[in-house]
Design a protein around this motif. Structure first.
Motif, short mmCIF file in Angstrom:
data_model
loop_
_atom_site.label_atom_id
_atom_site.label_comp_id
_atom_site.label_asym_id
_atom_site.label_seq_id
_atom_site.Cartn_x
_atom_site.Cartn_y
_atom_site.Cartn_z
N GLY A 35 -2.61 8.66 -0.43
CA GLY A 35 -2.07 7.46 0.16
C GLY A 35 -3.16 6.43 0.36
N LYS A 36 -2.73 5.23 0.72
CA LYS A 36 -3.70 4.19 1.02
C LYS A 36 -3.12 3.20 2.00
CE LYS A 36 -2.79 1.00 -2.78
NZ LYS A 36 -3.37 0.28 -3.92
N VAL A 37 -4.02 2.59 2.74
CA VAL A 37 -3.67 1.54 3.69
C VAL A 37 -4.53 0.35 3.34
CG1 VAL A 37 -3.50 0.87 6.12
CG2 VAL A 37 -3.22 3.28 5.47
N SER A 38 -3.87 -0.78 3.06
CA SER A 38 -4.64 -1.99 2.74
C SER A 38 -4.43 -3.03 3.84
CB SER A 38 -4.24 -2.56 1.38
OG SER A 38 -2.88 -2.93 1.38
N PHE A 39 -5.46 -3.81 4.07
CA PHE A 39 -5.46 -4.85 5.09
C PHE A 39 -5.77 -6.17 4.40
CE2 PHE A 39 -6.79 -0.82 6.79
CZ PHE A 39 -6.11 -0.71 7.98
N GLU A 40 -4.83 -7.12 4.48
CA GLU A 40 -5.01 -8.40 3.81
C GLU A 40 -4.93 -9.52 4.84
OE1 GLU A 40 -2.62 -11.21 0.62
OE2 GLU A 40 -2.09 -9.10 0.79
N LYS A 41 -5.98 -10.31 4.93
CA LYS A 41 -6.00 -11.43 5.87
C LYS A 41 -5.19 -12.57 5.27
CE LYS A 41 -8.90 -14.12 8.86
NZ LYS A 41 -10.21 -14.41 9.39
N ASN A 42 -4.29 -13.13 6.10
CA ASN A 42 -3.44 -14.23 5.68
C ASN A 42 -3.41 -15.23 6.82
OD1 ASN A 42 -1.59 -15.89 4.48
ND2 ASN A 42 0.12 -14.46 4.66
N GLU A 43 -4.23 -16.25 6.73
CA GLU A 43 -4.39 -17.25 7.79
C GLU A 43 -4.75 -16.58 9.11
OE1 GLU A 43 -1.39 -20.28 7.92
OE2 GLU A 43 -1.26 -20.35 5.74
N ASN A 44 -3.87 -16.61 10.11
CA ASN A 44 -4.19 -16.06 11.42
C ASN A 44 -3.62 -14.66 11.66
OD1 ASN A 44 -5.62 -18.34 12.18
ND2 ASN A 44 -3.79 -19.36 12.92
N GLU A 45 -3.28 -13.96 10.59
CA GLU A 45 -2.73 -12.62 10.74
C GLU A 45 -3.28 -11.69 9.68
OE1 GLU A 45 1.51 -13.06 10.37
OE2 GLU A 45 1.42 -13.30 8.22
N VAL A 46 -3.08 -10.41 9.91
CA VAL A 46 -3.48 -9.40 8.94
C VAL A 46 -2.22 -8.66 8.50
CG1 VAL A 46 -4.82 -7.30 8.55
CG2 VAL A 46 -5.77 -9.14 9.95
N ILE A 47 -2.03 -8.58 7.21
CA ILE A 47 -0.89 -7.85 6.66
C ILE A 47 -1.38 -6.44 6.30
CG2 ILE A 47 0.77 -7.73 4.77
CD1 ILE A 47 0.51 -10.84 4.63
N ILE A 48 -0.70 -5.44 6.89
CA ILE A 48 -1.05 -4.05 6.64
C ILE A 48 0.01 -3.45 5.73
CG2 ILE A 48 -1.40 -1.77 7.66
CD1 ILE A 48 -2.14 -3.24 10.27
N THR A 49 -0.42 -2.86 4.63
CA THR A 49 0.50 -2.21 3.70
C THR A 49 0.05 -0.77 3.51
OG1 THR A 49 0.82 -4.31 2.54
CG2 THR A 49 1.53 -2.31 1.40
N GLU A 50 0.98 0.16 3.74
CA GLU A 50 0.67 1.57 3.52
C GLU A 50 1.55 2.09 2.40
OE1 GLU A 50 0.17 5.83 5.77
OE2 GLU A 50 1.13 4.21 6.84
N THR A 51 0.93 2.77 1.45
CA THR A 51 1.67 3.46 0.40
C THR A 51 1.24 4.92 0.41
OG1 THR A 51 0.01 2.84 -1.26
CG2 THR A 51 1.93 1.43 -1.08
N PHE A 52 2.18 5.81 0.15
CA PHE A 52 1.88 7.24 0.20
C PHE A 52 2.91 8.00 -0.62
CE2 PHE A 52 4.79 6.21 3.57
CZ PHE A 52 5.73 7.23 3.55
N GLU A 53 2.55 9.21 -0.95
CA GLU A 53 3.48 10.12 -1.61
C GLU A 53 4.29 10.82 -0.52
OE1 GLU A 53 1.97 12.62 -4.89
OE2 GLU A 53 0.07 11.59 -4.51
N PRO A 54 5.60 10.65 -0.50
CA PRO A 54 6.40 11.30 0.54
C PRO A 54 6.49 12.81 0.32
CG PRO A 54 7.81 10.14 -1.00
CD PRO A 54 6.40 9.84 -1.40
N VAL A 55 6.73 13.54 1.42
CA VAL A 55 6.98 14.97 1.29
C VAL A 55 8.41 15.18 0.82
CG1 VAL A 55 5.28 15.69 3.02
CG2 VAL A 55 7.61 15.21 3.73
N ILE A 56 8.65 16.24 0.12
CA ILE A 56 9.98 16.52 -0.44
C ILE A 56 10.97 16.91 0.66
CG2 ILE A 56 11.24 18.04 -2.01
CD1 ILE A 56 8.61 18.21 -3.65
#
Length: 81
Positions: A35-56
């Motif tokens: 999985g991964k968690v990315s942090f993207e700065k967008n003006e006065n906020e941070v956008i957090i996106t998490e992607t991962f392989e779900p469990v079955i």
């Protein structure tokens, strides 16, 4: 990890495989899912996106809801400071 009311919990253990300061955390869990968690700065906020392989064993929607709850709680925590 556990909900505050303790009615749902699971182990979440692994290793960080890549860290980029203030922008990315990648990890590999003990069951080899990644999985991964990315942090993207967008003006006065941070956008957090998490992607991962779900469990079955659990529905993907339940896992997405769980992660969104964690992120929402983290947001509340950070905004309190």
């Amino acid at each position: 990890m556990a909900k505050k009311d303790k009615n749902l919990s699971f182990d979440f253990e692994g290793i960080y495989t890549k860290i980029e300061n203030l922008s990315l955390i990648e990890y590999k869990l003990l069951d080899n899912r990644i999985g991964k968690v990315s942090f993207e700065k967008n003006e006065n906020e941070v956008i957090i996106t998490e992607t991962f392989e779900p469990v079955i064993e659990d529905s993907e929607s339940m896992q997405k809801e769980w992660c969104q709850t964690v992120i929402d709680n983290f947001k509340k925590y950070v905004e309190a400071f």
